[in-house]
Design an enzyme around this catalytic site. Structure first.
Site, short mmCIF file in Angstrom:
data_model
loop_
_atom_site.label_atom_id
_atom_site.label_comp_id
_atom_site.label_asym_id
_atom_site.label_seq_id
_atom_site.Cartn_x
_atom_site.Cartn_y
_atom_site.Cartn_z
N ASN A 126 -9.07 24.14 32.89
CA ASN A 126 -10.24 24.98 32.49
C ASN A 126 -10.63 25.34 33.98
O ASN A 126 -11.18 24.25 34.63
CB ASN A 126 -11.14 24.05 31.76
N LYS A 135 -13.62 26.92 34.65
CA LYS A 135 -14.90 27.02 34.86
C LYS A 135 -15.33 28.22 35.76
O LYS A 135 -14.50 29.49 35.50
CB LYS A 135 -15.45 25.95 35.49
N HIS A 143 -17.94 22.68 25.28
CA HIS A 143 -17.74 21.69 26.22
C HIS A 143 -19.00 21.07 26.83
O HIS A 143 -20.21 22.00 26.41
CB HIS A 143 -17.27 22.82 27.36
N GLU A 167 -20.62 21.14 29.43
CA GLU A 167 -21.62 21.92 30.35
C GLU A 167 -22.04 23.05 29.53
O GLU A 167 -23.21 23.55 29.83
CB GLU A 167 -20.53 22.65 31.56
N GLU A 205 -13.90 14.12 26.00
CA GLU A 205 -14.29 14.20 27.43
C GLU A 205 -15.70 13.63 27.72
O GLU A 205 -16.78 14.22 27.18
CB GLU A 205 -14.48 15.91 27.69
N GLY A 248 -15.65 15.66 36.10
CA GLY A 248 -15.97 16.12 37.61
C GLY A 248 -16.62 15.08 38.63
O GLY A 248 -17.09 15.12 39.47
N SER A 304 -11.83 14.16 34.98
CA SER A 304 -11.40 13.42 36.04
C SER A 304 -9.69 13.16 35.90
O SER A 304 -9.44 12.23 36.71
CB SER A 304 -12.19 12.11 36.75
C1 PEP Z 1 -13.57 19.72 32.30
O1 PEP Z 1 -14.10 20.61 32.68
O2 PEP Z 1 -13.21 19.95 30.97
C2 PEP Z 1 -13.21 18.46 32.89
C3 PEP Z 1 -12.39 17.51 32.33
O3 PEP Z 1 -13.15 18.67 34.39
P1 PEP Z 1 -12.67 17.59 35.37
O4 PEP Z 1 -11.13 17.49 35.12
O5 PEP Z 1 -13.08 18.29 36.66
O6 PEP Z 1 -13.38 16.30 35.12
#
Ligand code: PEP
Length: 251
Positions: A9, A11, A95, A97, A163, A169, A209
């Protein structure tokens, strides 16, 4: 065995030129993914160009979001049908976000999910508890899952991504055991609603992460069928190492 799926992803990153450059590096780094499925979710503006760059490779294209309606007066929105038209196989829905910064509710996410399925896309449904809800993971995940899938006949056409919001992040992932427990919960709820066979066919990914060092711990668990990767998907070497950490798959 369910086919492992690793999704990058991107973003709000990459111009068209930058996206193509990263895809060229990724193609070299990943080579033959050994039956594992790999998908890349660039920003909308790069989808068409990335589709061209991926032509002839097994790497799939994904949207980062879609609207719940097929067409209409929704300035700035992109429909699931448009994503399908530009070559997407997957679309990320719900998601954290989007939930946090764009006010998406469970009900809105349910509409997006149905729109994605109707357009022939496989939605990647993101579920996860916030830091303040860490003691209520079971309750939060159950609510998010059951609201999103309430009108879905074939949940095996949906990919579920656990998630935890606090892990995204942050550099602090869940433990593989925590992620596996939630994957078990998802399959328990799917079995209760749609039967054990459907639950057994539905893929559950972990995201939050994930990096080249910790990926094997998640992808080595039989409950976890892949990873949704944010930051670490922006580096070709790191992302290809995550793909390699998933088991080979013979379909
Ligand atoms: C994500 O944006 O779905 C995600 C898991 O980000 P990160 O891997 O940076 O934690």
């Amino acid at each position: 065995m369910r086919r492992p799926l690793i999704v990058g992803n991107w973003k709000l990153h990459k111009t068209v030129g930058e996206a193509i450059a990263l895809i060229e590096k990724l193609k070299l780094a990943i080579g033959d993914p050994g039956g594992r499925e790999v998908a890349i979710a660039p920003p909308f503006t790069a989808l068409y160009a990335v589709r061209g760059a991926l032509c002839g490779t097994p790497i799939a294209l994904a949207g980062q979001d879609c609207h719940g309606e097929e067409k209409g007066a929704f300035t700035g929105a992109v429909s699931a049908g448009m994503l399908r038209d530009v070559g997407c196989r997957y679309v990320i829905v719900g998601h954290s976000e989007r939930r946090e910064h764009f006010g998406e509710t469970d009900a809105a996410i349910a509409r997006k999910l149905l729109a994605a399925l109707a357009a022939g896309l496989a939605p990647i449904l993101c579920l996860g508890e916030k830091s303040k809800d860490r003691g209520r993971t079971r309750e939060v995940i159950t609510r998010q899952l059951e609201t999103a899938l309430a009108s879905v006949e074939r949940p095996d056409r949906v990919v579920i991504a656990y998630e935890p919001v606090w892990a995204i992040g942050s550099g602090t992932p869940a433990t593989p055991a925590e992620a596996a427990t939630v994957a078990d919960l998802v399959r328990e709820r799917l079995a209760a609603g749609w039967g054990p066979e459907m639950a057994g066919r539905t893929r559950v990914l972990y995201g939050g992460s994930v990096n080249a060092t910790n990926a094997g711990g998640f992808l080595g668990r039989e409950e976890i069928d892949g990873a949704l990767v944010g930051g670490a998907s922006l580096d070709a070497t790191t992302f290809s190492a995550i793909v390699e950490a998933a088991p080979f798959f013979e379909g």
